[in-house]
Design a protein around this motif. Structure first.
Motif, PDB file in Angstrom:
ATOM      1  N   VAL A 204       0.840  -1.197   0.000  1.00  0.00           N
ATOM      2  CA  VAL A 204       0.000   0.000   0.000  1.00  0.00           C
ATOM      3  C   VAL A 204       0.878   1.252   0.000  1.00  0.00           C
ATOM      4  O   VAL A 204       0.665   2.190  -0.777  1.00  0.00           O
ATOM      5  CB  VAL A 204      -0.951   0.008   1.215  1.00  0.00           C
ATOM      6  CG1 VAL A 204      -1.710   1.332   1.310  1.00  0.00           C
ATOM      7  CG2 VAL A 204      -1.941  -1.153   1.124  1.00  0.00           C
ATOM      8  N   GLY A 205       1.891   1.271   0.880  1.00  0.00           N
ATOM      9  CA  GLY A 205       2.784   2.417   0.931  1.00  0.00           C
ATOM     10  C   GLY A 205       3.533   2.624  -0.373  1.00  0.00           C
ATOM     11  O   GLY A 205       3.628   3.743  -0.885  1.00  0.00           O
ATOM     12  N   GLU A 206       4.061   1.535  -0.930  1.00  0.00           N
ATOM     13  CA  GLU A 206       4.802   1.623  -2.185  1.00  0.00           C
ATOM     14  C   GLU A 206       3.903   2.095  -3.329  1.00  0.00           C
ATOM     15  O   GLU A 206       4.323   2.902  -4.173  1.00  0.00           O
ATOM     16  CB  GLU A 206       5.424   0.264  -2.516  1.00  0.00           C
ATOM     17  CG  GLU A 206       6.178   0.204  -3.829  1.00  0.00           C
ATOM     18  CD  GLU A 206       7.440   1.065  -3.860  1.00  0.00           C
ATOM     19  OE1 GLU A 206       7.927   1.358  -4.972  1.00  0.00           O
ATOM     20  OE2 GLU A 206       7.933   1.452  -2.773  1.00  0.00           O
ATOM     21  N   THR A 207       2.667   1.606  -3.362  1.00  0.00           N
ATOM     22  CA  THR A 207       1.741   2.008  -4.422  1.00  0.00           C
ATOM     23  C   THR A 207       1.416   3.489  -4.328  1.00  0.00           C
ATOM     24  O   THR A 207       1.367   4.195  -5.343  1.00  0.00           O
ATOM     25  CB  THR A 207       0.463   1.163  -4.351  1.00  0.00           C
ATOM     26  OG1 THR A 207       0.794  -0.212  -4.582  1.00  0.00           O
ATOM     27  CG2 THR A 207      -0.548   1.609  -5.396  1.00  0.00           C
ATOM     28  N   LYS A 289      -7.962  -0.407 -13.156  1.00  0.00           N
ATOM     29  CA  LYS A 289      -7.458   0.951 -13.363  1.00  0.00           C
ATOM     30  C   LYS A 289      -6.054   1.102 -12.785  1.00  0.00           C
ATOM     31  O   LYS A 289      -5.155   1.651 -13.424  1.00  0.00           O
ATOM     32  CB  LYS A 289      -8.412   1.967 -12.731  1.00  0.00           C
ATOM     33  CG  LYS A 289      -7.943   3.408 -12.843  1.00  0.00           C
ATOM     34  CD  LYS A 289      -8.913   4.360 -12.156  1.00  0.00           C
ATOM     35  CE  LYS A 289      -8.381   5.789 -12.168  1.00  0.00           C
ATOM     36  NZ  LYS A 289      -9.299   6.739 -11.463  1.00  0.00           N
ATOM     37  N   LEU A 290      -5.838   0.592 -11.570  1.00  0.00           N
ATOM     38  CA  LEU A 290      -4.533   0.704 -10.917  1.00  0.00           C
ATOM     39  C   LEU A 290      -3.471  -0.071 -11.679  1.00  0.00           C
ATOM     40  O   LEU A 290      -2.366   0.447 -11.934  1.00  0.00           O
ATOM     41  CB  LEU A 290      -4.627   0.191  -9.478  1.00  0.00           C
ATOM     42  CG  LEU A 290      -3.323   0.205  -8.686  1.00  0.00           C
ATOM     43  CD1 LEU A 290      -2.866   1.629  -8.426  1.00  0.00           C
ATOM     44  CD2 LEU A 290      -3.480  -0.555  -7.365  1.00  0.00           C
ATOM     45  N   VAL A 291      -3.768  -1.311 -12.032  1.00  0.00           N
ATOM     46  CA  VAL A 291      -2.789  -2.151 -12.730  1.00  0.00           C
ATOM     47  C   VAL A 291      -2.420  -1.536 -14.075  1.00  0.00           C
ATOM     48  O   VAL A 291      -1.247  -1.525 -14.474  1.00  0.00           O
ATOM     49  CB  VAL A 291      -3.348  -3.579 -12.902  1.00  0.00           C
ATOM     50  CG1 VAL A 291      -2.441  -4.414 -13.800  1.00  0.00           C
ATOM     51  CG2 VAL A 291      -3.512  -4.255 -11.541  1.00  0.00           C
ATOM     52  N   ALA A 292      -3.420  -0.981 -14.785  1.00  0.00           N
ATOM     53  CA  ALA A 292      -3.137  -0.344 -16.077  1.00  0.00           C
ATOM     54  C   ALA A 292      -2.280   0.902 -15.903  1.00  0.00           C
ATOM     55  O   ALA A 292      -1.333   1.137 -16.668  1.00  0.00           O
ATOM     56  CB  ALA A 292      -4.449   0.013 -16.777  1.00  0.00           C
ATOM     57  N   PHE A 293      -2.564   1.697 -14.879  1.00  0.00           N
ATOM     58  CA  PHE A 293      -1.815   2.937 -14.649  1.00  0.00           C
ATOM     59  C   PHE A 293      -0.362   2.635 -14.285  1.00  0.00           C
ATOM     60  O   PHE A 293       0.562   3.289 -14.768  1.00  0.00           O
ATOM     61  CB  PHE A 293      -2.480   3.757 -13.543  1.00  0.00           C
ATOM     62  CG  PHE A 293      -1.890   5.124 -13.338  1.00  0.00           C
ATOM     63  CD1 PHE A 293      -2.325   6.208 -14.092  1.00  0.00           C
ATOM     64  CD2 PHE A 293      -0.903   5.339 -12.387  1.00  0.00           C
ATOM     65  CE1 PHE A 293      -1.777   7.472 -13.910  1.00  0.00           C
ATOM     66  CE2 PHE A 293      -0.348   6.593 -12.188  1.00  0.00           C
ATOM     67  CZ  PHE A 293      -0.790   7.673 -12.964  1.00  0.00           C
ATOM     68  N   LEU A 294      -0.151   1.635 -13.440  1.00  0.00           N
ATOM     69  CA  LEU A 294       1.200   1.295 -12.994  1.00  0.00           C
ATOM     70  C   LEU A 294       1.947   0.421 -13.996  1.00  0.00           C
ATOM     71  O   LEU A 294       3.161   0.255 -13.900  1.00  0.00           O
ATOM     72  CB  LEU A 294       1.145   0.574 -11.645  1.00  0.00           C
ATOM     73  CG  LEU A 294       0.605   1.381 -10.460  1.00  0.00           C
ATOM     74  CD1 LEU A 294       0.610   0.519  -9.204  1.00  0.00           C
ATOM     75  CD2 LEU A 294       1.403   2.655 -10.240  1.00  0.00           C
ATOM     76  N   GLY A 295       1.224  -0.166 -14.926  1.00  0.00           N
ATOM     77  CA  GLY A 295       1.860  -1.031 -15.906  1.00  0.00           C
ATOM     78  C   GLY A 295       2.147  -2.426 -15.394  1.00  0.00           C
ATOM     79  O   GLY A 295       3.039  -3.113 -15.896  1.00  0.00           O
ATOM     80  N   GLY A 296       1.395  -2.867 -14.384  1.00  0.00           N
ATOM     81  CA  GLY A 296       1.566  -4.205 -13.832  1.00  0.00           C
ATOM     82  C   GLY A 296       1.044  -4.284 -12.418  1.00  0.00           C
ATOM     83  O   GLY A 296       0.719  -3.264 -11.797  1.00  0.00           O
ATOM     84  N   SER A 297       0.959  -5.495 -11.905  1.00  0.00           N
ATOM     85  CA  SER A 297       0.454  -5.714 -10.559  1.00  0.00           C
ATOM     86  C   SER A 297       1.487  -5.281  -9.524  1.00  0.00           C
ATOM     87  O   SER A 297       2.671  -5.624  -9.642  1.00  0.00           O
ATOM     88  CB  SER A 297       0.113  -7.189 -10.359  1.00  0.00           C
ATOM     89  OG  SER A 297      -0.169  -7.469  -9.009  1.00  0.00           O
ATOM     90  N   PRO A 298       1.072  -4.547  -8.480  1.00  0.00           N
ATOM     91  CA  PRO A 298       2.024  -4.087  -7.472  1.00  0.00           C
ATOM     92  C   PRO A 298       2.098  -4.969  -6.231  1.00  0.00           C
ATOM     93  O   PRO A 298       2.627  -4.542  -5.205  1.00  0.00           O
ATOM     94  CB  PRO A 298       1.450  -2.712  -7.100  1.00  0.00           C
ATOM     95  CG  PRO A 298      -0.031  -2.905  -7.192  1.00  0.00           C
ATOM     96  CD  PRO A 298      -0.245  -3.903  -8.323  1.00  0.00           C
ATOM     97  N   TYR A 299       1.567  -6.197  -6.299  1.00  0.00           N
ATOM     98  CA  TYR A 299       1.378  -6.984  -5.092  1.00  0.00           C
ATOM     99  C   TYR A 299       2.492  -7.999  -4.844  1.00  0.00           C
ATOM    100  O   TYR A 299       2.873  -8.764  -5.728  1.00  0.00           O
ATOM    101  CB  TYR A 299       0.028  -7.710  -5.142  1.00  0.00           C
ATOM    102  CG  TYR A 299      -1.110  -6.802  -5.555  1.00  0.00           C
ATOM    103  CD1 TYR A 299      -1.315  -5.581  -4.904  1.00  0.00           C
ATOM    104  CD2 TYR A 299      -1.947  -7.141  -6.607  1.00  0.00           C
ATOM    105  CE1 TYR A 299      -2.339  -4.732  -5.286  1.00  0.00           C
ATOM    106  CE2 TYR A 299      -2.976  -6.295  -6.996  1.00  0.00           C
ATOM    107  CZ  TYR A 299      -3.167  -5.091  -6.338  1.00  0.00           C
ATOM    108  OH  TYR A 299      -4.183  -4.239  -6.718  1.00  0.00           O
ATOM    109  N   THR A 300       2.983  -8.021  -3.618  1.00  0.00           N
ATOM    110  CA  THR A 300       3.929  -9.034  -3.157  1.00  0.00           C
ATOM    111  C   THR A 300       3.243 -10.407  -3.159  1.00  0.00           C
ATOM    112  O   THR A 300       2.061 -10.501  -2.825  1.00  0.00           O
ATOM    113  CB  THR A 300       4.390  -8.686  -1.728  1.00  0.00           C
ATOM    114  OG1 THR A 300       5.094  -7.440  -1.760  1.00  0.00           O
ATOM    115  CG2 THR A 300       5.274  -9.763  -1.138  1.00  0.00           C
TER     116      THR A 300
END
Length: 329
Positions: A204-207, A289-300
């Motif tokens: 969450v913090g990193e995102t 929306k989040l995955v598209a904006f970041l260009g990939g999944s941000p999850y550990t």
């Protein structure tokens, strides 16, 4: 890197506040932290710690002078005092952001959505909350949207229940498991087949930091769903068994009957009962929306997230139990 930019984190001693402070530092931000009890070292962890109270407008205004972002990560502990504290604290942050020209970042929840839009929650799903806490959460977003029309920019990252180090009074650490003890059972608060959204605090913090790195691409009022992990009771059990290397861990029903008995005498338990609807029906945060904006999944990976969580809770056994026989439940 954003070494010239300054972020104020209100509630930096909490789970989200702590992680977003660390993430912003890693991304090159200067970080100020407004807390009631700062560390003895006013610059511990490279953060400028300021003593103050989010309920005092003067404290927030002073701390926010010259900042580019205000992370509003403060909440009354243990569900207590929402009616009297939550909205005044947010109003103080809005006033400070208006004065400094900062963008507000709010860790959001699923509380502001009602069962009419379950099971798939999108950023623009109608908000018809079915609890008083949900009504307050919806009002928070309403006030932020109104403020954005007057120039106060806002970013909301909506999350499920938290896991991770320093998660505080989370469902995982206070409901499913018991801190300080090896996991023997998981007390699941819903039907075993009902899925639930979980958010790993470091992610969450990193995102939030990654989104703020591209602040100029965000709308004046922008919201993203943090999908995290979608697990039903059996899925969570399987993951905890893998992490602990203990196939004997059993799945059990959470003792709602006991909570109901004690609720009249405890505000935190009363609020838990009111939020039980989130365990009766699935409410999944759609994160396209989040995955598209970041260009990939941000999850550990979930096993890594649970291993860190259980280690911080002092729950991992000292020896693996790979030779144990499974317990049929």
């Amino acid at each position: 890197m954003n070494s010239s930019k300054i972020a104020l984190v209100i509630g930096a001693n909490g789970g989200v506040g702590r992680e977003v402070s660390s993430a912003l530092k890693r991304h090159g931000w200067q970080v100020r932290a407004l807390v009631r009890t700062p560390p003895k070292d006013a610059n511990a962890e490279g953060i400028a710690w300021l003593q103050g109270d989010a309920m005092h407008s003067a404290d927030v205004l002073s701390a926010a002078k010259g900042v580019d972002v205000i992370v509003h990560a403060v909440n009354p502990p243990g569900y207590r005092g929402w009616e009297k504290l939550v909205l005044p604290m947010l109003d103080n942050t809005i006033d400070a952001a208006r004065a400094s020209g900062a963008r507000i970042v709010l860790p959001g929840t699923v509380y502001n959505f009602g069962t009419d839009v379950f099971p798939l929650l999108r950023e623009d799903s109608p908000q018809h909350p079915c609890s008083r806490k949900g009504e307050i959460r919806a009002e928070m977003e309403h006030r932020l949207k109104e403020a954005s029309r007057a120039g106060v920019r806002t970013l909301i990252l909506r999350c499920g229940d938290f896991i991770g180090p320093h998660a505080g009074n989370s469902w995982f650490s206070q409901g499913l498991t018991k801190p300080g003890k090896p996991v023997k059972t998981l007390s699941y608060p819903g039907d075993y087949a009902v899925g639930h959204s979980w958010a790993y605090l470091p992610d969450v913090g990193e995102t939030m930091a990654r989104l703020l790195d591209r602040e100029d691409e965000l709308a004046s009022f922008d919201a993203f769903n943090f999908g995290g992990y979608w697990l039903d009771g059996q899925g969570m059990l399987d993951a905890v068994r893998r992490v602990t290397d203990d196939p004997r861990i059993a799945l059990r029903r959470f003792p709602w009957w006991l909570v109901n008995l004690a609720a009249p005498f405890n505000e935190t338990l009363r609020e838990m009962v009111k939020m039980r609807y989130l365990w009766k029906k699935p409410a999944k945060l759609v994160d396209e929306k989040l995955v598209a904006f970041l260009g990939g999944s941000p999850y550990t990976p979930i096993d890594d997230a649970l291993r860190t969580t259980l280690t911080s809770m002092r729950c991992l056994p000292t020896q693996a139990k790979s030779s144990a026989k499974p317990l049929l439940v």
